[in-house]
Design an enzyme around this catalytic site. Structure first.
Site, short mmCIF file in Angstrom:
data_model
loop_
_atom_site.label_atom_id
_atom_site.label_comp_id
_atom_site.label_asym_id
_atom_site.label_seq_id
_atom_site.Cartn_x
_atom_site.Cartn_y
_atom_site.Cartn_z
N HIS A 169 0.83 -1.20 0.00
CA HIS A 169 0.00 0.00 0.00
C HIS A 169 0.87 1.25 0.00
O HIS A 169 0.65 2.18 -0.78
CB HIS A 169 -0.91 -0.03 1.23
CG HIS A 169 -1.67 1.24 1.48
ND1 HIS A 169 -3.00 1.39 1.14
CD2 HIS A 169 -1.29 2.41 2.06
CE1 HIS A 169 -3.40 2.60 1.50
NE2 HIS A 169 -2.38 3.24 2.06
N GLU A 170 1.87 1.28 0.88
CA GLU A 170 2.74 2.46 0.97
C GLU A 170 3.58 2.63 -0.29
O GLU A 170 3.80 3.75 -0.76
CB GLU A 170 3.63 2.37 2.22
CG GLU A 170 2.88 2.32 3.53
CD GLU A 170 1.95 3.50 3.73
OE1 GLU A 170 2.18 4.56 3.15
OE2 GLU A 170 0.96 3.35 4.48
N HIS A 195 1.60 4.31 -2.86
CA HIS A 195 1.62 5.77 -2.71
C HIS A 195 2.84 6.37 -3.40
O HIS A 195 2.76 7.37 -4.11
CB HIS A 195 1.65 6.16 -1.23
CG HIS A 195 0.30 6.17 -0.56
ND1 HIS A 195 -0.79 6.83 -1.09
CD2 HIS A 195 -0.11 5.62 0.61
CE1 HIS A 195 -1.82 6.68 -0.27
NE2 HIS A 195 -1.44 5.95 0.76
N GLU A 227 -6.19 7.05 -1.27
CA GLU A 227 -6.16 5.89 -0.39
C GLU A 227 -6.76 4.67 -1.08
O GLU A 227 -6.24 3.56 -0.96
CB GLU A 227 -6.89 6.18 0.91
CG GLU A 227 -6.14 7.07 1.88
CD GLU A 227 -4.79 6.50 2.26
OE1 GLU A 227 -4.70 5.28 2.56
OE2 GLU A 227 -3.82 7.27 2.26
#
Length: 295
Positions: free
Chosen positions: A145-146, A149, A222
């Protein structure tokens, strides 16, 4: 004290840089015959509006490390740290970016964040609480997930959006202040106390309205990062990680991450008290539902 020092240092840098740029552009004042020189005003607001956002972006890794007490893993001390490095390396290669720095910060809550001024010079950090209370599949999904980003350039884009929003908040607040000062306080020879009071109030109101725009983008990114986590790691792992964060919310574990990093954390937590419009993260149940539906 460290956070206060960093805040003062950032603002001092903004003032110095903005002053130099304004002098080079020949913009020393935006007042003109008791009114406003809109061209000079726009330049003034753009310099100050963008400067703070961009300077914060460029020093984001440095501030993040000190603000959270993150320890960068250079030589892994344990099998867990070795696994973290290997996992981040594999996921970043899959995402097509240079491997970020990897760190662990001492916090009891399950959280993680990514920051950095570009996708090939980033930092990904996880909390000690996340490592203790989530299994490898969940941690891998959080890391993915990070990295999503980072690969999506979310830090840069969010900073640019914030800078543009800052610019127009300052611009329109001063127009409103000047109008009220002349129409209500009958001050035709410059900017009196009415201008400054009205401008401050207008900046507060417009700032809240503008934050709705910024937070809407933040919530949207997100969902994109969750999709990246599901793609780079596994959909089930991403769902399980978010369900783990739900349990954390129910326990209401107090966060030790600085507010400035909360928009970059995987867990928006219970910190957003002004409602969903001003929340940097969607509700966890909405994020889980989107993944379950394959969105």
């Amino acid at each position: 004290m460290m956070r206060i020092g960093l805040f003062l240092l950032t603002n001092l840098a903004v003032v110095i840089v903005a002053g130099i740029v304004l002098s080079l552009l020949g913009v020393n004042s935006y007042a003109a015959n008791g009114g406003l020189d809109l061209g000079s005003l726009l330049i003034f607001c753009a310099v100050f509006g963008m400067a703070g956002s961009l300077i914060s972006l460029f020093i984001s890794k440095w501030m993040a490390k000190r603000g959270t007490g993150t320890r960068i893993i250079t030589q892994p001390r344990t099998n867990q740290e070795q696994w973290l490095l290997a996992t981040v390396k594999r996921l970043s290669d899959k995402a097509g970016i240079k491997m970020p720095e990897v760190g662990i910060f001492p916090a009891r809550e399950c959280n993680a964040f990514a920051t950095g001024w570009n996708k090939n010079d980033a930092l990904v950090a996880v909390s000690q609480g996340l490592l203790e209370r989530m299994d490898n599949e969940q941690v891998e999904a959080v890391l993915a997930h990070e990295i999503g980003h980072v690969a999506n350039g979310d830090m840069v884009t969010l900073s640019l959006i914030q800078g543009v929003v800052n610019t127009f908040v300052m611009f329109f607040a001063r127009i409103i202040g000047s109008t009220v000062d002349r129409a209500v306080f009958k001050n035709e020879n410059g900017h009196g106390i009415g201008f400054y009071i009205t401008t401050i109030i207008a900046e507060m109101v417009l700032g809240i309205l503008a934050s709705i725009i910024v937070m809407k983008f933040s919530r949207w990114r997100e969902f994109r990062a969750d999709h990246a986590g599901a793609t780079l790691a596994s959909r089930q792992g991403m769902i399980r990680a978010l369900q783990g964060l739900q349990l954390e919310q129910q326990r209401a574990v107090q966060s030790s991450m600085p507010d400035s990093l909360y928009a970059f954390g995987i867990n928006g937590g219970l910190r957003n008290k002004l409602g969903e419009l001003l929340s940097s993260h969607p509700r966890l149940e909405d994020r889980i539902r989107a993944l379950q539906q394959g969105v």
